[in-house]
Structures are given as C-alpha cells and as structure tokens.
Write a protein that holds these residues in place. Structure first.
Motif, PDB file in Angstrom:
ATOM      1  N   ALA A 109       0.986  -0.929  -0.168  1.00 17.15           N
ATOM      2  CA  ALA A 109      -0.474   0.149   0.114  1.00 17.15           C
ATOM      3  C   ALA A 109       0.939   1.408  -0.679  1.00 17.15           C
ATOM      4  O   ALA A 109       0.834   2.136  -0.517  1.00 17.15           O
ATOM      5  CB  ALA A 109      -0.810  -0.014   1.155  1.00 17.15           C
ATOM      6  N   GLN A 114      -7.658  -5.106  -4.324  1.00 13.16           N
ATOM      7  CA  GLN A 114      -8.528  -4.195  -4.084  1.00 13.16           C
ATOM      8  C   GLN A 114      -7.503  -2.769  -4.580  1.00 13.16           C
ATOM      9  O   GLN A 114      -7.903  -1.438  -4.542  1.00 13.16           O
ATOM     10  CB  GLN A 114      -8.720  -3.747  -3.071  1.00 13.16           C
ATOM     11  N   LEU A 115      -6.127  -2.375  -3.543  1.00 15.14           N
ATOM     12  CA  LEU A 115      -5.687  -1.414  -4.357  1.00 15.14           C
ATOM     13  C   LEU A 115      -5.972  -0.867  -5.242  1.00 15.14           C
ATOM     14  O   LEU A 115      -4.829   0.394  -5.997  1.00 15.14           O
ATOM     15  CB  LEU A 115      -3.906  -1.575  -3.795  1.00 15.14           C
ATOM     16  N   ARG A 154      -6.392   2.787  -6.765  1.00 13.95           N
ATOM     17  CA  ARG A 154      -4.837   3.064  -7.252  1.00 13.95           C
ATOM     18  C   ARG A 154      -5.748   3.947  -9.077  1.00 13.95           C
ATOM     19  O   ARG A 154      -5.276   4.577  -9.124  1.00 13.95           O
ATOM     20  CB  ARG A 154      -3.981   2.320  -7.096  1.00 13.95           C
ATOM     21  N   LEU A 193     -11.236   2.558   1.525  1.00 18.54           N
ATOM     22  CA  LEU A 193     -10.615   1.063   1.963  1.00 18.54           C
ATOM     23  C   LEU A 193     -11.656   0.185   2.939  1.00 18.54           C
ATOM     24  O   LEU A 193     -12.210  -0.704   2.217  1.00 18.54           O
ATOM     25  CB  LEU A 193      -9.290   0.381   2.920  1.00 18.54           C
ATOM     26  N   TRP A 240      -5.490   4.436   3.891  1.00 24.52           N
ATOM     27  CA  TRP A 240      -5.722   5.619   2.608  1.00 24.52           C
ATOM     28  C   TRP A 240      -6.877   6.499   2.467  1.00 24.52           C
ATOM     29  O   TRP A 240      -8.137   6.324   2.266  1.00 24.52           O
ATOM     30  CB  TRP A 240      -6.357   4.848   0.937  1.00 24.52           C
TER      31      TRP A 240
END
Length: 290
Positions: free
Chosen positions: A135, A202-203, A207, A267, A286
């Motif tokens: 992350a 997911q990240l 992004r 998230l 985040w």
C-alpha cells in the motif's frame, strides 16, 4: 524510466528499525524532482538488496555505518531473536563486513517462519506487513512493480542449495519458479495467499480509480508525530489523498495530524478524522478528503 533502488533499501531499513526518518528524507528528495522523472517503484526485484543508505543522515540519528549494516543483515536473517525474517546474504566480505541481502518479500516479512511455527498471531502480523508495504509502494509517485510471486506472498525457494549450478548464488533464493499450488490457494478464503492477493487487487483498483494517483499530482511527506508512522499526502487540484503507514508491531497514534474536514477511508468507506488517528500494528489507511 528510473529504478528506485535507493528507496527500496531505505524501505527495508525502515522495516528493521521502525524509524521512518531516513525514509521521509529520501522520499522528500524524490518527490521534489521534476515530473518528467518517472520511477519504477518496487519492494524487491530479481536482484539483491544493497544497503546504499544515506549514512550522513544516519549518523545524525545516532547510527554508525558498519554496525548498522550488521544489524540490518542480522535482522533480515532472523538472528539473535531480532525478527522472524528468513533472508540470506549475498557477496559477503569478511574483511569489511559488507554484504547484500536476498529473500522474497513475504519471507523477509516473517511469513515463512510464522507458517513453519504455526503461530497465528505471527502469521497475521506478517500478512499485515506485506499488505501495508505494498500500500505504501502503490502510493509513491511512479509505476509500482510487483515481482513474480509477491502477489500471493510466495516464500523463499531454498531448493537452490541442492543445485550445483545455483548453490553459489544466493539470489536464487528469491528467483524460484511460481508455486502454482500456493497460487491455487489465492482462491481459498482464509489463506494467506487469498488475503494478500485480494488486498492487492483492491489497492490496484483504487489506484486506477482515484485522480490523486495521477502522475500530475504533487506528493509530500507528513509529520505524523510518531517516528514509526509514515505519512504521505498526494494532491491534484481539489483532490487530496493521505496515506498513513505504521511500521511498528504495536498500535501507534499519528498525534501530530489535524484536519479541517472529514476523510473517507477508501478501503472501508468509513468517514474518519485525521486528529488522533490510531493505526493497528503494521496497519495503514488511505484517506480521501471529502
């Protein structure tokens, strides 16, 4: 295109020391470069990790070069009870004490040792650290790169020791073939492979969706008030994204941060305030300003 080799070494230094000061200095220099410099950012690559750190800065922090290199190499080999890491040295010089380091991200984060001992708390902490480091890497300016196997937390391949063509080169420790049995576990909820692969997916999606990840965005570090917590803010026009990363194995508070508005946790969807935010061990968030 530039390879961000120095930041890679400084990141692992931060893992071992739980002290983000050197990493902040390094990132501030990188973030200040003109926008036409595009970095490839990675936690590891096909090669070894060399301790090309800024030792002038480390001297200011009370760390001496030779002793600190020895500490880092001991830490990432799991010696003296310093960690659960399972790295190996490369090109060790018995005269100068210099050596470089090999190992997969997961094994350097202690997952291999934790799985072998069957310690559920250690397994959980290692997985959390693996995800947190990715992350952080995804939030840097440039292009994030995952080396083959890191997307499922692949462990060291120690079989190279028995191969006479490879045994003299410890870099083969992290150059193992894809473990397809482990890869299949990425489809099984509850496994380490599933937790890591779904978190990284997911990240990656976030992004791609958020404007603040644009190459046109500005980036800088934040004073979080805790040496163990790295803070990075990315801004593009009215868009602001804050990333907080706890390198400690204990819960820590980013007590120096104060906000004039609310933030949405990308998230979880939860609305949060920066003031007094607490991160769990090896945790991160985040946060998008709303």
């Amino acid at each position: 295109m530039l390879y961000n080799v120095t930041t890679m070494a400084t990141t692992w230094h931060t893992v071992a020391t739980q002290d983000t000061r050197l990493l902040r200095e390094q990132l501030d220099k990188v973030f200040a470069l003109p926008g036409q410099y595009v970095f490839l950012n990675y936690l590891r690559c096909h090669d070894d990790i060399g301790w090309g750190l800024d030792y002038d800065s480390l001297h200011r922090f009370g760390m001496e070069e030779r002793a600190h290199k020895a500490y880092l190499n001991d830490y990432f080999r799991g010696l003296h009870g310093l960690s659960g890491s399972r790295g190996e040295l490369y090109n060790e010089d018995p005269v100068t004490g210099d050596a470089r380091l090999c190992g997969t991200t997961a094994s350097l984060c202690g997952l291999q040792t934790a799985l072998e001992t069957g310690d559920p708390d250690a397994i959980d902490l290692a997985v959390r650290e693996i995800v947190m480091l990715h992350a952080y890497m995804f939030l840097l300016s440039g292009i994030p790169v995952l080396y083959s196997g890191d997307e499922i937390g692949q462990l060291n391949d120690e079989s190279y020791h028995a191969d006479t063509a490879k045994a003299a080169d410890s870099r083969y420790l992290h150059r193992g073939k894809m473990d397809w049995t482990a890869a299949a576990r990425a489809e099984q909820p509850g496994t380490c492979e599933y937790r890591i692969s779904t978190a990284l997916a997911q990240l990656e999606r976030l992004r791609a969706e958020e404007a603040a990840f644009s190459c046109d965005a500005s980036a800088s570090t934040l004073n979080t008030g805790d040496r163990a917590i790295l803070g990075i803010v990315r801004c593009l026009g009215q868009e602001q994204l804050v990333g907080l990363f706890n390198f400690s194995s204990e819960p820590r508070s980013a007590g120096a941060l104060h906000s004039g508005g609310g933030y949405r946790d990308l998230l979880t969807g939860e609305t949060r305030n920066l003031t007094g935010i607490i991160l769990p061990p090896k945790g991160f968030c985040w946060l998008k300003r709303v």
